[in-house]
Design an enzyme around this catalytic site. Structure first.
Site, PDB file in Angstrom:
ATOM      1  N   TRP A   1       1.305   6.772  12.281  1.00 11.02           N
ATOM      2  CA  TRP A   1       0.207   7.071  11.290  1.00 11.02           C
ATOM      3  C   TRP A   1      -0.670   5.310  12.074  1.00 11.02           C
ATOM      4  O   TRP A   1      -1.266   5.290  12.152  1.00 11.02           O
ATOM      5  CB  TRP A   1       0.518   6.743  10.259  1.00 11.02           C
ATOM      6  CG  TRP A   1      -1.470   6.819   9.316  1.00 11.02           C
ATOM      7  CD1 TRP A   1      -1.530   7.674  10.031  1.00 11.02           C
ATOM      8  CD2 TRP A   1      -1.806   5.651   9.016  1.00 11.02           C
ATOM      9  NE1 TRP A   1      -3.682   7.768   9.024  1.00 11.02           N
ATOM     10  CE2 TRP A   1      -3.694   6.452   8.673  1.00 11.02           C
ATOM     11  CE3 TRP A   1      -1.145   4.265   8.009  1.00 11.02           C
ATOM     12  CZ2 TRP A   1      -4.075   5.263   7.877  1.00 11.02           C
ATOM     13  CZ3 TRP A   1      -2.388   3.970   7.284  1.00 11.02           C
ATOM     14  CH2 TRP A   1      -3.058   3.993   7.583  1.00 11.02           C
TER      15      TRP A   1
ATOM     16  N   HIS B   1      -3.648   0.608  16.530  1.00  9.22           N
ATOM     17  CA  HIS B   1      -2.231   1.690  15.222  1.00  9.22           C
ATOM     18  C   HIS B   1      -0.565   1.959  15.309  1.00  9.22           C
ATOM     19  O   HIS B   1       0.065   3.328  14.846  1.00  9.22           O
ATOM     20  CB  HIS B   1      -3.088   2.643  14.557  1.00  9.22           C
ATOM     21  CG  HIS B   1      -2.907   1.936  12.829  1.00  9.22           C
ATOM     22  ND1 HIS B   1      -2.717   2.628  12.085  1.00  9.22           N
ATOM     23  CD2 HIS B   1      -3.168   0.772  12.318  1.00  9.22           C
ATOM     24  CE1 HIS B   1      -2.650   2.862  10.965  1.00  9.22           C
ATOM     25  NE2 HIS B   1      -2.706   1.334  10.457  1.00  9.22           N
TER      26      HIS B   1
ATOM     27  N   ASN C   1       1.157  -0.700  -0.162  1.00 11.05           N
ATOM     28  CA  ASN C   1      -0.672  -0.341  -0.002  1.00 11.05           C
ATOM     29  C   ASN C   1       0.989   1.174   0.258  1.00 11.05           C
ATOM     30  O   ASN C   1       2.178   2.028   0.989  1.00 11.05           O
ATOM     31  CB  ASN C   1      -1.148   0.017   0.965  1.00 11.05           C
ATOM     32  CG  ASN C   1      -1.975   0.800   0.759  1.00 11.05           C
ATOM     33  OD1 ASN C   1      -2.446   1.725  -0.041  1.00 11.05           O
ATOM     34  ND2 ASN C   1      -2.983   0.393   2.140  1.00 11.05           N
TER      35      ASN C   1
ATOM     36  N   GLU D   1      -9.649 -11.357  10.004  1.00 15.38           N
ATOM     37  CA  GLU D   1      -9.697  -9.425   9.350  1.00 15.38           C
ATOM     38  C   GLU D   1     -10.332 -10.004   8.182  1.00 15.38           C
ATOM     39  O   GLU D   1      -9.542 -10.014   7.203  1.00 15.38           O
ATOM     40  CB  GLU D   1      -8.782  -8.761   9.437  1.00 15.38           C
ATOM     41  CG  GLU D   1      -9.186  -7.325   9.042  1.00 15.38           C
ATOM     42  CD  GLU D   1      -7.770  -6.008   9.570  1.00 15.38           C
ATOM     43  OE1 GLU D   1      -8.236  -5.373   9.113  1.00 15.38           O
ATOM     44  OE2 GLU D   1      -6.631  -6.529   9.119  1.00 15.38           O
TER      45      GLU D   1
ATOM     46  N   GLU E   1       1.134  -6.798  11.673  1.00 14.49           N
ATOM     47  CA  GLU E   1       0.820  -6.323  10.136  1.00 14.49           C
ATOM     48  C   GLU E   1       2.127  -6.140   9.309  1.00 14.49           C
ATOM     49  O   GLU E   1       1.698  -6.503   8.060  1.00 14.49           O
ATOM     50  CB  GLU E   1      -0.669  -5.745  10.407  1.00 14.49           C
ATOM     51  CG  GLU E   1      -0.322  -4.674  10.239  1.00 14.49           C
ATOM     52  CD  GLU E   1      -2.022  -3.229  10.306  1.00 14.49           C
ATOM     53  OE1 GLU E   1      -2.428  -2.434  10.422  1.00 14.49           O
ATOM     54  OE2 GLU E   1      -2.711  -4.321  10.971  1.00 14.49           O
TER      55      GLU E   1
ATOM     56  N   ASP F   1      -5.713  -3.776   1.330  1.00 14.18           N
ATOM     57  CA  ASP F   1      -4.250  -3.536   1.151  1.00 14.18           C
ATOM     58  C   ASP F   1      -4.122  -4.732   0.446  1.00 14.18           C
ATOM     59  O   ASP F   1      -2.753  -4.594  -0.255  1.00 14.18           O
ATOM     60  CB  ASP F   1      -3.581  -1.945   2.062  1.00 14.18           C
ATOM     61  CG  ASP F   1      -3.686  -2.843   3.627  1.00 14.18           C
ATOM     62  OD1 ASP F   1      -4.377  -3.704   3.948  1.00 14.18           O
ATOM     63  OD2 ASP F   1      -2.102  -3.088   3.737  1.00 14.18           O
TER      64      ASP F   1
ATOM     65  N   GLU G   1      -5.101  -4.689  19.417  1.00 14.41           N
ATOM     66  CA  GLU G   1      -4.115  -5.037  18.170  1.00 14.41           C
ATOM     67  C   GLU G   1      -3.396  -3.456  18.307  1.00 14.41           C
ATOM     68  O   GLU G   1      -3.363  -2.585  18.902  1.00 14.41           O
ATOM     69  CB  GLU G   1      -4.931  -4.863  16.902  1.00 14.41           C
ATOM     70  CG  GLU G   1      -4.017  -4.459  15.657  1.00 14.41           C
ATOM     71  CD  GLU G   1      -4.812  -5.179  14.069  1.00 14.41           C
ATOM     72  OE1 GLU G   1      -4.655  -4.554  13.378  1.00 14.41           O
ATOM     73  OE2 GLU G   1      -5.803  -4.646  14.658  1.00 14.41           O
TER      74      GLU G   1
ATOM     75  N   HIS H   1     -15.212  -4.359  10.384  1.00 13.42           N
ATOM     76  CA  HIS H   1     -14.763  -3.220  11.044  1.00 13.42           C
ATOM     77  C   HIS H   1     -15.995  -1.886  11.295  1.00 13.42           C
ATOM     78  O   HIS H   1     -16.504  -1.443  10.020  1.00 13.42           O
ATOM     79  CB  HIS H   1     -13.902  -2.384   9.657  1.00 13.42           C
ATOM     80  CG  HIS H   1     -12.047  -3.457   9.295  1.00 13.42           C
ATOM     81  ND1 HIS H   1     -11.560  -1.997   9.138  1.00 13.42           N
ATOM     82  CD2 HIS H   1     -12.077  -3.850  10.511  1.00 13.42           C
ATOM     83  CE1 HIS H   1     -10.629  -2.838   9.193  1.00 13.42           C
ATOM     84  NE2 HIS H   1     -10.799  -3.878   9.733  1.00 13.42           N
TER      85      HIS H   1
ATOM     86  N   ARG I   1      -0.172 -11.485  13.245  1.00 15.56           N
ATOM     87  CA  ARG I   1      -1.089 -11.015  12.422  1.00 15.56           C
ATOM     88  C   ARG I   1      -0.288 -10.453  11.340  1.00 15.56           C
ATOM     89  O   ARG I   1      -1.170 -10.107  10.344  1.00 15.56           O
ATOM     90  CB  ARG I   1      -1.381  -9.904  12.894  1.00 15.56           C
ATOM     91  CG  ARG I   1      -2.134  -9.328  13.773  1.00 15.56           C
ATOM     92  CD  ARG I   1      -3.478  -8.447  14.069  1.00 15.56           C
ATOM     93  NE  ARG I   1      -4.652  -8.283  13.013  1.00 15.56           N
ATOM     94  CZ  ARG I   1      -4.371  -7.300  12.026  1.00 15.56           C
ATOM     95  NH1 ARG I   1      -3.845  -6.826  12.017  1.00 15.56           N
ATOM     96  NH2 ARG I   1      -5.338  -7.162  11.330  1.00 15.56           N
TER      97      ARG I   1
ATOM     98  N   ARG J   1     -14.158  -4.974  15.446  1.00 17.59           N
ATOM     99  CA  ARG J   1     -13.732  -4.005  15.611  1.00 17.59           C
ATOM    100  C   ARG J   1     -14.373  -3.091  15.791  1.00 17.59           C
ATOM    101  O   ARG J   1     -15.142  -2.399  14.376  1.00 17.59           O
ATOM    102  CB  ARG J   1     -12.557  -4.186  14.476  1.00 17.59           C
ATOM    103  CG  ARG J   1     -11.078  -3.052  15.206  1.00 17.59           C
ATOM    104  CD  ARG J   1      -9.972  -3.110  13.841  1.00 17.59           C
ATOM    105  NE  ARG J   1     -10.551  -1.356  13.440  1.00 17.59           N
ATOM    106  CZ  ARG J   1     -10.015  -1.163  12.439  1.00 17.59           C
ATOM    107  NH1 ARG J   1      -7.995  -1.973  11.543  1.00 17.59           N
ATOM    108  NH2 ARG J   1      -9.788   0.257  11.608  1.00 17.59           N
TER     109      ARG J   1
ATOM    110  N   TYR K   1      -7.450   7.342  13.345  1.00 15.85           N
ATOM    111  CA  TYR K   1      -7.867   6.215  12.665  1.00 15.85           C
ATOM    112  C   TYR K   1      -8.741   5.549  12.855  1.00 15.85           C
ATOM    113  O   TYR K   1      -9.156   5.012  13.559  1.00 15.85           O
ATOM    114  CB  TYR K   1      -6.430   5.514  13.375  1.00 15.85           C
ATOM    115  CG  TYR K   1      -6.521   4.142  12.619  1.00 15.85           C
ATOM    116  CD1 TYR K   1      -5.693   4.632  11.580  1.00 15.85           C
ATOM    117  CD2 TYR K   1      -6.566   3.196  13.174  1.00 15.85           C
ATOM    118  CE1 TYR K   1      -6.050   2.995  10.545  1.00 15.85           C
ATOM    119  CE2 TYR K   1      -6.674   2.063  13.126  1.00 15.85           C
ATOM    120  CZ  TYR K   1      -6.284   1.592  11.584  1.00 15.85           C
ATOM    121  OH  TYR K   1      -6.332   0.128  10.777  1.00 15.85           O
TER     122      TYR K   1
ATOM    123  N   ASP L   1      -7.606  -1.417  17.355  1.00 20.18           N
ATOM    124  CA  ASP L   1      -6.757  -1.345  16.801  1.00 20.18           C
ATOM    125  C   ASP L   1      -6.293   0.059  17.264  1.00 20.18           C
ATOM    126  O   ASP L   1      -7.141   0.970  17.372  1.00 20.18           O
ATOM    127  CB  ASP L   1      -7.261  -0.797  15.443  1.00 20.18           C
ATOM    128  CG  ASP L   1      -5.477  -1.739  14.483  1.00 20.18           C
ATOM    129  OD1 ASP L   1      -4.676  -0.827  15.482  1.00 20.18           O
ATOM    130  OD2 ASP L   1      -5.934  -0.849  12.914  1.00 20.18           O
TER     131      ASP L   1
END
Length: 402
Positions: free
Chosen positions: A402, A212, A37, A339, A262, A316, A236, A122, A283, A147, A159, A210
């Protein structure tokens, strides 16, 4: 049996995807996903200049040997570009082998460990009330796990709050858009979301959240402790994992289950986390971690420490990766959850597939191979568009994760 040709197909049916197609002298082909991505063309260049010339003439049945050739044979190994290129090849080779065997991929991996694959969706909203409503919508759709992300007062473009309810694309601009972050505001607001969700829907559904990578270890431990009464399935990416020891501090202060991985590329990114039992779910993805061949090794290591899989599955990842992931999930003994961020109708049309959603689970079909193909004529109608993921800054302008 020999590989006669391989080529990269780049298409953008709402977002960019990088697909590798490998052809053989026996008329059987396979496809793999190499999408990264915001950095798609980096993978394209690596495949076209450094991988495809080496593949022609090789025996596609020698999956392990080719994997080792591309990994060990690259002195400058690992990293997201290299490992996605390897993953694209690996997926395509497993697709070919399963087609040659006349079997769905999960049968080659060892057969079914389960009938269906539990997935989470989500749910998000601009505030707590809107997120609670969104979670209810997913429950009505049959999801067992959701989530939940919410906008936070005083934080610009928090986010996980997308522009769509079933699918959205965070890589939204030709240059990175700037979002905001304030940890204290988030810590004061996020636990209230889960308090309201449990009041509204009870404890029958799994809830996930999450972080993030936004929190320091101490802040993540604080959040995990505050969320304990609401019995999350997992928290997460609560803190950046470049320093795997950071999770030890989090682990010492909360029993909220932790998930990460991830953005991991190899088993070395998670070895200490797994061996020290600092996480509960790994993940790593098929596309991010070098394909099915390498992800199996990560899952096997995790199984020794009662750590389960929870593969990343946002948009992504193309339907090619999702198809491979579902065959992997159907087989892997220490499966936890998958997910599932739905693709757009345009993407589904470009990548016809045989998996389907029912009652909170995804089910793979019995098509020989991984069950996903690409409509090249339709793909050509969606040319590449440069798109970046956002960046984040604190209120004083400091760059943040981010």
């Amino acid at each position: 049996m020999k590989i006669t040709a391989a080529r990269v197909i780049v298409t953008c049916p709402g977002r960019n995807f990088v697909t590798l197609k490998i052809e053989t002298d026996q008329g059987v082909y396979g496809i793999g996903d190499g999408t990264l991505n915001g950095r798609e063309l980096s993978v394209v260049a690596y495949l076209e200049e450094h991988v495809i010339p080496c593949l022609v003439g090789m025996d596609p049945r020698r999956i392990e040997d080719i994997w080792q050739y591309l990994y060990r044979g690259a002195y400058w190994r690992r990293g997201p570009v290299t490992m996605r290129a390897i993953a694209a090849v690996d997926m395509a080779l497993w697709d070919i082998k399963a087609k040659m065997a006349g079997m769905p991929l999960y049968q080659l991996l060892g057969g079914r460990s389960r009938d269906g694959v539990m997935v989470y969706g989500h749910a998000n909203g601009s505030d707590i009330a809107e997120t609670v409503e969104a979670v209810g919508h997913y429950i009505d759709l049959g999801y067992k796990a959701i989530r939940a992300q919410t906008g936070v007062p005083g934080i610009k473009d928090a986010y996980g709050v997308g522009r769509g309810k079933l699918y959205y694309e965070p890589a939204d601009a030709a240059l990175p858009s700037v979002t905001g972050w304030d940890t204290r505001k988030a810590l004061n607001y996020v636990p209230r979301l889960f308090e309201e969700l449990r009041k509204t829907y009870g404890f029958d559904h799994h809830l996930l959240h999450d972080g993030h990578h936004r929190y320091t270890p101490q802040e993540a431990a604080n959040l995990g402790k505050m969320l304990e009464p609401y019995q999350l399935f997992w928290l997460e990416d609560c803190t950046p994992a470049e320093n795997q020891e950071a999770f030890r501090l989090v682990r010492q202060h909360t029993v909220t289950p932790l998930a990460v991985g991830e953005i991991f590329n190899t088993i070395w990114d998670c070895k200490d986390l797994i061996q020290n039992q600092l996480i509960d779910y790994i993940r790593a993805t098929v596309v991010g971690a070098g394909g099915i061949t390498h992800l199996r090794r990560i899952a096997d290591l995790a199984s020794l420490y009662q750590i389960r899989t929870g593969c990343h599955g946002a948009t992504d990842l193309s339907p090619v990766t999702m198809g491979c992931a579902l065959h992997f999930d159907t087989w892997v003994p220490n499966f936890g959850i998958q997910e599932y961020m739905r693709h757009s109708e345009e993407t589904d049309a470009v990548f016809p597939h045989d998996y389907h959603f029912e009652a909170g689970e995804l089910f793979v079909g019995d098509t020989p191979g991984h069950g996903v193909d690409i409509d090249e004529k339709l793909a050509a109608k969606y040319p590449y568009k440069r798109a970046y993921l956002p960046v984040a800054r604190l209120e004083d302008g400091t760059m943040w994760n981010w």
